[in-house]
Write a protein that holds these residues in place. Structure first.
Motif, short mmCIF file in Angstrom:
data_model
loop_
_atom_site.label_atom_id
_atom_site.label_comp_id
_atom_site.label_asym_id
_atom_site.label_seq_id
_atom_site.Cartn_x
_atom_site.Cartn_y
_atom_site.Cartn_z
N LYS A 44 7.40 -6.08 -7.05
CA LYS A 44 6.30 -6.69 -6.30
C LYS A 44 5.51 -5.62 -5.55
N MET A 45 6.24 -4.70 -4.92
CA MET A 45 5.57 -3.64 -4.17
C MET A 45 4.84 -2.69 -5.11
N THR A 46 5.40 -2.42 -6.29
CA THR A 46 4.75 -1.55 -7.26
C THR A 46 3.43 -2.17 -7.71
N LEU A 47 3.43 -3.47 -7.94
CA LEU A 47 2.19 -4.15 -8.33
C LEU A 47 1.16 -4.13 -7.21
N ALA A 48 1.62 -4.34 -5.99
CA ALA A 48 0.69 -4.42 -4.87
C ALA A 48 0.14 -3.06 -4.46
N ASP A 117 2.22 7.16 0.55
CA ASP A 117 1.14 7.98 1.11
C ASP A 117 0.39 7.15 2.16
N GLY A 118 -0.57 7.74 2.81
CA GLY A 118 -1.26 7.10 3.94
C GLY A 118 -1.90 5.76 3.61
N ASP A 119 -2.65 5.71 2.51
CA ASP A 119 -3.33 4.47 2.13
C ASP A 119 -2.33 3.38 1.74
N GLN A 120 -1.30 3.77 1.00
CA GLN A 120 -0.29 2.81 0.59
C GLN A 120 0.45 2.25 1.81
N TYR A 121 0.74 3.11 2.76
CA TYR A 121 1.47 2.69 3.96
C TYR A 121 0.63 1.70 4.76
N GLU A 122 -0.65 1.97 4.91
CA GLU A 122 -1.54 1.05 5.64
C GLU A 122 -1.64 -0.28 4.91
N ALA A 123 -1.74 -0.24 3.58
CA ALA A 123 -1.80 -1.48 2.80
C ALA A 123 -0.50 -2.26 2.95
N TRP A 124 0.63 -1.57 2.97
CA TRP A 124 1.93 -2.24 3.15
C TRP A 124 2.00 -2.90 4.52
N LYS A 125 1.52 -2.20 5.55
CA LYS A 125 1.55 -2.78 6.90
C LYS A 125 0.71 -4.05 6.97
N LYS A 126 -0.44 -4.05 6.30
CA LYS A 126 -1.28 -5.26 6.26
C LYS A 126 -0.55 -6.39 5.55
N MET A 127 0.06 -6.06 4.40
CA MET A 127 0.81 -7.07 3.64
C MET A 127 1.93 -7.63 4.50
N ARG A 128 2.65 -6.76 5.17
CA ARG A 128 3.79 -7.15 6.00
C ARG A 128 3.36 -8.05 7.14
N SER A 129 2.25 -7.74 7.79
CA SER A 129 1.81 -8.58 8.90
C SER A 129 1.38 -9.96 8.41
N ARG A 130 0.79 -10.02 7.21
CA ARG A 130 0.42 -11.33 6.65
C ARG A 130 1.67 -12.14 6.33
N GLU A 131 2.71 -11.48 5.77
CA GLU A 131 3.96 -12.17 5.45
C GLU A 131 4.60 -12.72 6.72
N ILE A 132 4.64 -11.91 7.76
CA ILE A 132 5.24 -12.35 9.02
C ILE A 132 4.46 -13.52 9.59
N GLY A 133 3.14 -13.45 9.53
CA GLY A 133 2.31 -14.54 10.02
C GLY A 133 2.56 -15.84 9.26
N LYS A 134 2.72 -15.74 7.94
CA LYS A 134 3.00 -16.93 7.14
C LYS A 134 4.35 -17.54 7.51
N LYS A 135 5.36 -16.67 7.70
CA LYS A 135 6.69 -17.17 8.07
C LYS A 135 6.65 -17.85 9.43
N GLN A 136 5.96 -17.24 10.38
CA GLN A 136 5.88 -17.82 11.71
C GLN A 136 5.16 -19.16 11.66
N LYS A 137 4.11 -19.24 10.88
CA LYS A 137 3.39 -20.50 10.78
C LYS A 137 4.24 -21.57 10.11
N ARG A 138 4.99 -21.17 9.06
CA ARG A 138 5.84 -22.10 8.34
C ARG A 138 6.92 -22.67 9.26
N TRP A 139 7.49 -21.83 10.11
CA TRP A 139 8.58 -22.26 10.97
C TRP A 139 8.09 -22.76 12.33
N GLY A 140 6.79 -22.84 12.52
CA GLY A 140 6.25 -23.38 13.76
C GLY A 140 6.40 -22.43 14.93
N LEU A 141 6.41 -21.14 14.66
CA LEU A 141 6.60 -20.17 15.73
C LEU A 141 5.29 -19.60 16.25
#
Length: 154
Positions: A44-48, A117-141
């Protein structure tokens, strides 16, 4: 009559769909081995992020170690719950668990930063924050404010 039969069929299909497979809270990959989970996460990370083969191999090792650790902690927690009566952990135990989890997350993030590398790391951080936001919304947090300024779940 046709409408009544259609309504019964619709209601029963909705109730069967809502019941799931009985594996509540275990996620869609609860029966995978650490190696399988690491492989899927790496792909998944390789594709993203368009990872190189070298990066993918290093990240797969990280994910494998992380999955093994998570499985062992979950197993230990299940055993603890089975031996003790169901009691809520104390405030200090909850703090200790949260602190350890955050330490592991910080270490993982630092290791990942050395691989990507720098761009990949920034893209990963964006992906990660979206995932966390989705989980929090799903669990009502997620926190919303009421008119009186107090926070509530919702």
């Amino acid at each position: 009559m046709k409408h009544a039969i259609l309504l019964v069929a619709l209601c029963s299909s909705i109730s069967f769909y809502g019941q799931g497979n009985g594996a509540r809270g275990q996620g869609p990959h609860h029966d995978f081995s650490p190696e399988q989970m690491a492989t899927l996460q790496t792909k998944k990370m390789t594709l993203a992020l368009d990872l190189s083969a070298e990066q993918a191999a290093k990240i797969k090792t990280l994910f494998r170690e992380r999955a093994k650790e998570r499985m062992s902690k979950n197993q230990a927690l299940k055993e603890k719950r089975a031996t003790e009566e169901a009691k809520r952990p104390s405030s200090s135990e909850r703090f200790q668990r949260a602190n350890e989890r955050l330490d592991r997350e910080i270490a993982f993030q630092k290791q990942l930063g050395t691989i990507l590398d720098g761009d990949q790391y920034e893209a990963w951080k964006k992906m990660r924050s979206r995932e966390i936001g989705k989980k929090q919304k799903r669990w009502g947090l997620h926190k919303e404010r009421r008119g009186d300024g107090k926070r509530h779940r919702g």
